[in-house]
Design an enzyme around this catalytic site. Structure first.
Site, PDB file in Angstrom:
ATOM      1  N   TYR A 171       0.830  -1.210   0.000  1.00 34.48           N
ATOM      2  CA  TYR A 171       0.000   0.000   0.000  1.00 34.48           C
ATOM      3  C   TYR A 171       0.866   1.263   0.000  1.00 34.48           C
ATOM      4  O   TYR A 171       0.480   2.289  -0.576  1.00 34.48           O
ATOM      5  CB  TYR A 171      -0.914  -0.012   1.225  1.00 34.48           C
ATOM      6  CG  TYR A 171      -1.927   1.102   1.245  1.00 34.48           C
ATOM      7  CD1 TYR A 171      -3.029   1.085   0.391  1.00 34.48           C
ATOM      8  CD2 TYR A 171      -1.784   2.179   2.122  1.00 34.48           C
ATOM      9  CE1 TYR A 171      -3.965   2.105   0.403  1.00 34.48           C
ATOM     10  CE2 TYR A 171      -2.712   3.210   2.146  1.00 34.48           C
ATOM     11  CZ  TYR A 171      -3.800   3.162   1.284  1.00 34.48           C
ATOM     12  OH  TYR A 171      -4.727   4.182   1.300  1.00 34.48           O
ATOM     13  N   LYS A 210      -6.068 -38.880  32.856  1.00 30.49           N
ATOM     14  CA  LYS A 210      -6.551 -37.730  32.077  1.00 30.49           C
ATOM     15  C   LYS A 210      -5.425 -36.745  31.767  1.00 30.49           C
ATOM     16  O   LYS A 210      -5.225 -36.353  30.615  1.00 30.49           O
ATOM     17  CB  LYS A 210      -7.688 -37.015  32.837  1.00 30.49           C
ATOM     18  CG  LYS A 210      -8.950 -37.842  33.026  1.00 30.49           C
ATOM     19  CD  LYS A 210     -10.095 -37.017  33.569  1.00 30.49           C
ATOM     20  CE  LYS A 210      -9.817 -36.431  34.934  1.00 30.49           C
ATOM     21  NZ  LYS A 210      -9.626 -37.458  35.984  1.00 30.49           N
TER      22      LYS A 210
END
Length: 283
Positions: free
Chosen positions: A79, A179
């Site tokens: 740009y 877990k």
């Protein structure tokens, strides 16, 4: 609200008369800018800093300029070189470092002088050390145990493509079911992120650093049920992550579904999260 901090910035500096002279400091890694005229004269530019800096610091660097964070640096550079409104330039300062090459440069600095980096920038040292340790663990870690029935069920579940709704809740009330060990094992794989919970702002900031990952949330037994951050779980699953820490931003990743797995000693509170979203896997 925390101060805005960023490495990449865009600026517009209006002027009349001669072109302002810009004197960059050593904090600037790279800049590109040009003289444009769209109704009035201005400098349109992009800056890459050596480190994250606040908007206040950027205003001290470029007094009178309008400054914004550059969310897409490559597009910002393009740009600043558009021809339609260009009068003079573009001019460049320094060398632009792409995000990948910047990481390589940091790791080279760490490998060449870890103790020096530890003294100069302890935070950067810890991040580099974490990256090295994770790489070593990923290369050496294997699962040398027989899969329990719930682990086999979980693996079969995550082998399927994730949808935009289901949250997997691994429930084991007694402890010792494996877990946490399995959560840590899963997240050694590329594309997975591990957390033990915590404050919503900390969790969302950490996840926003790599927001395309599947997620394992390993809730410690000491966590009280009312402290579970269901809003974080749903934000990640819904693919709209609102990070308010350091660099406030909203990350939208619609259509890129991820697995979200919660490992917990208690069942979800269905008054705080829709029951039909939850898939329970019992340990």
């Amino acid at each position: 609200m925390p101060s805005i901090r960023a490495t990449h910035w865009c600026f517009t500096l209006n002027f009349s008369g001669s072109i302002p002279e810009i004197n960059w400091t050593a904090d600037v890694q790279y800049s590109i800018w040009q003289h444009e005229r769209v109704g009035h004269d201005h400098l349109q530019g992009y800056i890459q800093m050596n480190k994250h800096v606040t908007l206040k610091k950027m205003k001290e660097l470029l007094p009178g300029a309008h400054l914004e964070m550059a969310k897409a640096p490559k597009k910002a550079i393009e740009y600043c070189q558009k021809k339609e409104s260009a009068i003079a330039g573009p001019w460049e300062y320094g060398t632009w470092i792409s995000s990948g090459s910047h990481k390589r440069k940091l790791m080279e600095r760490f490998e060449d002088g870890p103790e020096e980096m530890k003294l100069e920038d302890p935070g950067l040292y810890r991040r580099c050390l974490s990256r090295v340790q994770m790489k070593k663990i990923r290369e050496s870690c294997t699962w040398n145990f027989d899969l329990r029935p719930w682990q086999d069920e979980l693996l079969k579940t995550i082998e399927q493509e994730p949808d935009d709704r289901t949250i997997i809740w691994v429930y084991g009330p007694h402890g010792g079911e494996g877990k946490s060990a399995f959560a840590k094992y899963l997240t050694l794989k590329e594309g997975w992120w591990y957390t033990a919970g915590g404050k919503a702002t900390d969790m969302l900031y950490s996840y926003s650093l790599d927001p395309t990952c599947h997620v394992c949330i390993d809730i410690p037994r000491c966590t009280r049920e009312e402290y579970i951050n269901y809003s974080v779980i749903e934000q990640i699953k819904n693919r709209v992550i609102i990070n308010t820490k350091y660099e406030p931003c909203t990350i939208r990743d619609d259509g890129h579904n991820v697995h979200v797995i919660v490992f917990c000693n208690f069942l979800p509170d269905v008054t705080r999260i829709s029951e039909d979203r939850i898939k329970i896997i019992n340990c």
